[in-house]
Enzyme design. Sequence first.
Site, PDB file in Angstrom:
ATOM      1  N   HIS A  56       0.818  -1.213   0.000  1.00 11.44           N
ATOM      2  CA  HIS A  56       0.000   0.000   0.000  1.00 11.44           C
ATOM      3  C   HIS A  56       0.855   1.268   0.000  1.00 11.44           C
ATOM      4  O   HIS A  56       0.351   2.355   0.280  1.00 11.44           O
ATOM      5  CB  HIS A  56      -0.902   0.023   1.241  1.00 11.44           C
ATOM      6  CG  HIS A  56      -1.778  -1.176   1.375  1.00 11.44           C
ATOM      7  ND1 HIS A  56      -2.664  -1.562   0.397  1.00 11.44           N
ATOM      8  CD2 HIS A  56      -1.891  -2.098   2.378  1.00 11.44           C
ATOM      9  CE1 HIS A  56      -3.306  -2.662   0.796  1.00 11.44           C
ATOM     10  NE2 HIS A  56      -2.847  -3.010   1.986  1.00 11.44           N
ATOM     11  N   HIS A 219      -7.307  -4.333  -0.974  1.00 17.41           N
ATOM     12  CA  HIS A 219      -6.663  -5.631  -1.222  1.00 17.41           C
ATOM     13  C   HIS A 219      -7.302  -6.330  -2.410  1.00 17.41           C
ATOM     14  O   HIS A 219      -7.047  -7.513  -2.647  1.00 17.41           O
ATOM     15  CB  HIS A 219      -6.768  -6.536   0.008  1.00 17.41           C
ATOM     16  CG  HIS A 219      -6.314  -5.899   1.274  1.00 17.41           C
ATOM     17  ND1 HIS A 219      -7.177  -5.267   2.142  1.00 17.41           N
ATOM     18  CD2 HIS A 219      -5.073  -5.777   1.801  1.00 17.41           C
ATOM     19  CE1 HIS A 219      -6.489  -4.792   3.167  1.00 17.41           C
ATOM     20  NE2 HIS A 219      -5.215  -5.078   2.977  1.00 17.41           N
TER      21      HIS A 219
END
Length: 333
Positions: A56, A219
Amino acid sequence: MKKLINDPADVVAEALRGVAAAHPELRVDHENRVVLRGDAPVQGKVGLVSGGGSGHEPMHAGFVGMGMLDAACAGEVFTSPVPDQVVAATRGVDGGAGVLHIVKNYTGDVMNFEMAAELVAAESDTEVVAVVTDDDVAVQDSLYTAGRRGVGVTVLVEKLAGAAAEEGRPLAEVADIAKRVNGNGRSMGMALTSGTVPAAGRPTFDLPDDEMEIGIGIHGEPGRRRVPLAPAREVAEMLLEPVLTDLDMTGGDGVIAFVNGMGGTPLLELYLMYAEVVAVLEKAGVGVARNLVGSYMTSLDMAGCSVTLLKADDELLRLWDAPVRTPSLRWGA
């Protein structure tokens, strides 16, 4: 799969070596995979710790430094950091004023941060308070959560709570700022393509060339629906309608508007999206007081974006404007 890696199993460890080489002002605990401020612990200051699965970036290690986080724990790709990592980070930033854990609402993150806080409490008198972010209006429950997912507002929490901690405020006040930001922030995301986890070697999900996913998770969790590709102005409306329905953003001191790239979308398109977001907000009577545009909370190489709105007030705007100096966010310092 085409990626700039050596061995998929070593991606996180080798990336942290790069962080250490690129940012000598930080300190990297390679054994525990924790990135810390070079001057941590700062005596008399509340320590801020966050973390999550890698993939991320720049969230979270890119936000370690003056005015934001004191430490960030890097889990494996899309995998929560383990309690021992969080314990090491908490110990490393404890300057005697307590430690705030900023935790995204994913089951593994919440559980492991809770376990770490219990371990710290059992062996020291360090006060630890946790604030869980859950700003995603897309879905109530998902593959990794009970309740809403923690997404873009986490960046804003880390900036604003970090500024409050830098002022020397006590732990309870810093935690209250974090809770207020989470409570007044809402987000919604979308994807044009999937990301590819290095260890998997293939896209996380299949998305036809002529479709996009509205309400995607960071995700690759499913969103609200798949729809045909549409112009950016329609995408802005699809993302903002549920946000504005969920929380009244009119009045007051306006909003902090955050258009975030998911990792594979160029800045050219993100600025175009920001213009469309502003147009929708103007029609809705929502003023923009501050903005942030760029890829700050990504999903590897996923193409897409998210929009986060934070209902602001004088105090939050002052904290937003306060100096910050981190690898990925810096102004006024």
